[in-house]
Design a protein around this motif. Structure first.
Motif, mmCIF file in Angstrom:
data_model
loop_
_atom_site.group_PDB
_atom_site.id
_atom_site.type_symbol
_atom_site.label_atom_id
_atom_site.label_comp_id
_atom_site.label_asym_id
_atom_site.label_seq_id
_atom_site.Cartn_x
_atom_site.Cartn_y
_atom_site.Cartn_z
ATOM 1 N N GLY A 175 0.929 -1.049 0.081
ATOM 2 C CA GLY A 175 -0.024 0.080 -0.017
ATOM 3 C C GLY A 175 0.874 1.207 -0.120
ATOM 4 O O GLY A 175 0.464 2.168 -0.692
ATOM 5 N N ASP A 176 1.843 1.193 0.950
ATOM 6 C CA ASP A 176 2.762 2.441 0.854
ATOM 7 C C ASP A 176 3.370 2.853 -0.333
ATOM 8 O O ASP A 176 3.309 3.998 -1.000
ATOM 9 C CB ASP A 176 4.063 2.472 1.853
ATOM 10 C CG ASP A 176 3.473 2.295 3.287
ATOM 11 O OD1 ASP A 176 2.075 2.712 3.580
ATOM 12 O OD2 ASP A 176 3.731 1.719 4.395
ATOM 13 N N VAL A 177 4.026 1.807 -1.114
ATOM 14 C CA VAL A 177 4.530 2.076 -2.430
ATOM 15 C C VAL A 177 3.530 2.496 -3.485
ATOM 16 O O VAL A 177 3.643 3.400 -4.116
ATOM 17 C CB VAL A 177 5.221 0.886 -2.953
ATOM 18 C CG1 VAL A 177 5.798 0.994 -4.225
ATOM 19 C CG2 VAL A 177 6.251 0.273 -1.947
ATOM 20 N N LEU A 178 2.367 1.981 -3.464
ATOM 21 C CA LEU A 178 1.095 2.436 -4.380
ATOM 22 C C LEU A 178 0.894 3.536 -4.104
ATOM 23 O O LEU A 178 0.434 4.478 -5.238
ATOM 24 C CB LEU A 178 0.219 1.304 -4.212
ATOM 25 C CG LEU A 178 0.281 -0.130 -4.911
ATOM 26 C CD1 LEU A 178 -0.896 -0.885 -4.868
ATOM 27 C CD2 LEU A 178 0.919 -0.088 -6.424
ATOM 28 N N SER A 179 0.633 4.274 -2.741
ATOM 29 C CA SER A 179 0.259 5.478 -2.718
ATOM 30 C C SER A 179 1.256 6.392 -2.995
ATOM 31 O O SER A 179 0.863 7.665 -3.588
ATOM 32 C CB SER A 179 -0.043 5.546 -1.311
ATOM 33 O OG SER A 179 0.854 5.521 -0.476
#
Lengths: 246, 279
Positions: A175-179
């Motif tokens: 999630g962190d990378v995608l955001s």
């Protein structure tokens, strides 16, 4: 103007033809996601865009420069193309700061203090400024990947390539990378993303390209390619990805 | 079913033939201890302890070597070793890069060099260096004996270190070069800034062992014909023992070598262990 223009691209490894005539463009500011089964040639396509793989034939034009021209300065061209790898490929012997500044200093010949402020700015952007003095092995996979994104952004690229950026991550770190990538798209970065994250593709991509067997099977807006695929092969792939086990 | 289990499990009630394995082991161990004791006792009885004390552990003779043992001999040994190591390090790195070059003649040259100099004794190399002036009249290596020693130890250790560096460079993951190139670094810049620093870390343990080997091989410098000021440990010990007609200095010299080689070997093993754990 098109940022990326690919014309009749072929790539063979020995007798194995991995790309069998690819034509497509990425317009400036667009986010294009490439999906497809493993072995379909999508990573090879991405690696041809910055010539990590030498195309067998065809043209790869980035920012109006034909990279397949033997006279082209490939190092100069690559400065304008950021690349994010599945395995992060941070330099483990250098601090996060040095990872982000070394190419600015050695390649762009920026002054030290300028390198440093650009590094801080981009680490801030990916939310890891407090890790500036850490070494990559001390970071989680998701943190490493975000540093890798900051490292690429520090070169002020006009195009960012992502090669399955979340495939090597634990699910809770995706999630962190995608955001970060979503934010990058909102800021207007031109992005070419090879991914298995259908949610990301549907939500962020301007276009989705489905590849299979070394050719582009389907190319269109996500609401068409993902929600209403026209080809049987696309439908089959999506059924397996979206509803595994059925 | 029952037939199989009967065959496999020997009945505990059945009396054993001969000795039990555990008993046999105990007897064998006893014999080994006894043998050791016998050998030690015989050697101790045969040795002339008074003569040994006078010849090998003669403190008076040992004291005469001081302080030259450290200020001249050890110092020279270290100088010969380090200068040879430095030369071998640089040349070995260049040879490793040639070995991995895309230019075929560079690869051949490197392979030929490595094969030749790994296969020749250092003693022979020193003899050849000594005869260089015959081939090039008037030629003299800068630094005299020091230059010749560095060259001799350098050319041989370069061949070994080249193979170490090659393995180290190849052990750096391919993605490192790709990441560096994708940031616009030219190949050589990526090698220098990214690949080689990681490769050197990987080969630190074998390089340390190389240093220990060189330290010992530096004793062969005596073949170059050294003056009293250029003398290294082994020749120093030998000379002293001739002067005083007493072998104690040779023993002292040996201990001085161990003073350096044992800690270095320990450091190398520590680094190896740490690397093994980190992977």
């Amino acid at each position: 103007m098109s940022t990326v223009e690919i014309k009749d691209l072929h790539k063979s490894f020995g007798s194995l033809e991995v790309l069998r005539g690819i034509d497509f463009t990425v317009e400036s500011g667009q986010v294009v996601c490439v999906i497809g089964p493993s072995g379909s040639g999508k990573s090879t396509l991405l690696r041809c865009v910055n010539l990590l793989e030498q195309p067998t034939s065809g043209k790869v034009i980035v920012d109006g420069v034909d990279l397949t021209d033997p006279d082209v300065d490939i190092d100069a061209a690559r400065r304008r193309i950021g690349m994010v790898f599945q395995q992060f490929n941070l330099f483990p012997h250098l601090t996060v700061r040095r990872n982000v500044t070394i190419a600015q200093e050695r390649v762009l010949k920026r002054r030290r203090d300028e390198c440093d402020s650009v590094a801080r700015e981009n680490l801030e952007k990916v939310g890891l400024l407090e890790k500036i003095d850490a070494y990559p092995p001390q970071l989680s996979g998701g943190q490493q990947q975000r540093v890798a994104i900051a490292r690429a952004l520090a070169m002020n690229p006009s195009l960012m390539l992502f090669d399955e950026p979340t495939s090597a991550l634990d699910p809770e770190l995706v999630g962190d990378v995608l955001s970060v990538m979503r934010q990058l798209a909102e800021d207007g970065m031109t992005m070419l993303v090879v991914t298995h994250e259908m949610g990301f593709a549907r939500e962020v991509a301007d276009r989705v390209v489905f590849m299979d067997g070394g050719v582009i099977v389907e190319d269109g807006p996500p609401e068409q390619v993902i929600a209403d695929p026209q080809h049987e092969r696309t439908r089959e792939f999506l059924r397996r990805v979206l509803h595994p086990g059925t | 079913m029952s037939a199989v289990s009967e065959q496999e499990a020997p009945s505990p009630a059945e009396p054993r033939k001969g000795l039990s394995p555990r008993r046999k082991q105990r007897i064998s161990r006893g014999v080994q201890y006894a043998l050791l004791v016998v050998v030690v006792v015989v050697l101790a009885a045969l040795a002339d302890w008074k003569a040994i004390g006078e010849s090998f552990l003669n403190l008076e003779v040992a004291g005469k070597g001081l302080p030259d043992l450290f200020t001249v001999a050890l110092r020279n040994t270290v100088i010969y070793t380090l200068s040879g190591f430095a030369l071998g390090f640089v040349a070995g790195l260049v040879l490793a890069l040639m070995r991995l070059s895309s230019v075929a003649p560079y690869r051949w040259l490197s392979v030929i060099y490595i094969e030749i100099f790994r296969g020749l004794p250092i003693l022979l190399i020193f003899l050849m260096i000594g005869s260089l002036p015959l081939a090039f009249p008037g030629f003299e290596l800068p630094g005299g004996v020091y230059g010749s020693a560095a060259l001799g130890l350098g050319v041989v250790s370069a061949a070994y270190m080249a193979e170490n560096f090659r393995a180290g460079i190849q052990a750096v993951p391919k993605g490192q070069m790709e990441a560096a190139r994708s940031l616009g670094m030219p190949h050589m810049r990526a090698m220098i800034s990214i690949i080689i620093p990681q490769a050197i870390r990987i080969v630190l343990p074998p390089l340390t062992n190389q240093l220990v080997m060189l330290l010992k091989d530096s004793s062969l410098v005596l073949i170059l014909g050294v003056t009293a000021a250029q003398v290294e440990l082994a020749k120093f010990g030998n000379d002293q023992s001739s002067t005083y007609a007493n072998p104690t200095p040779i023993l002292v010299t040996g201990l001085t070598y161990l003073l350096i080689t044992i800690p270095l070997g320990y450091v190398a093993r520590r680094m190896e262990a740490r690397q093994g754990a980190g992977r």
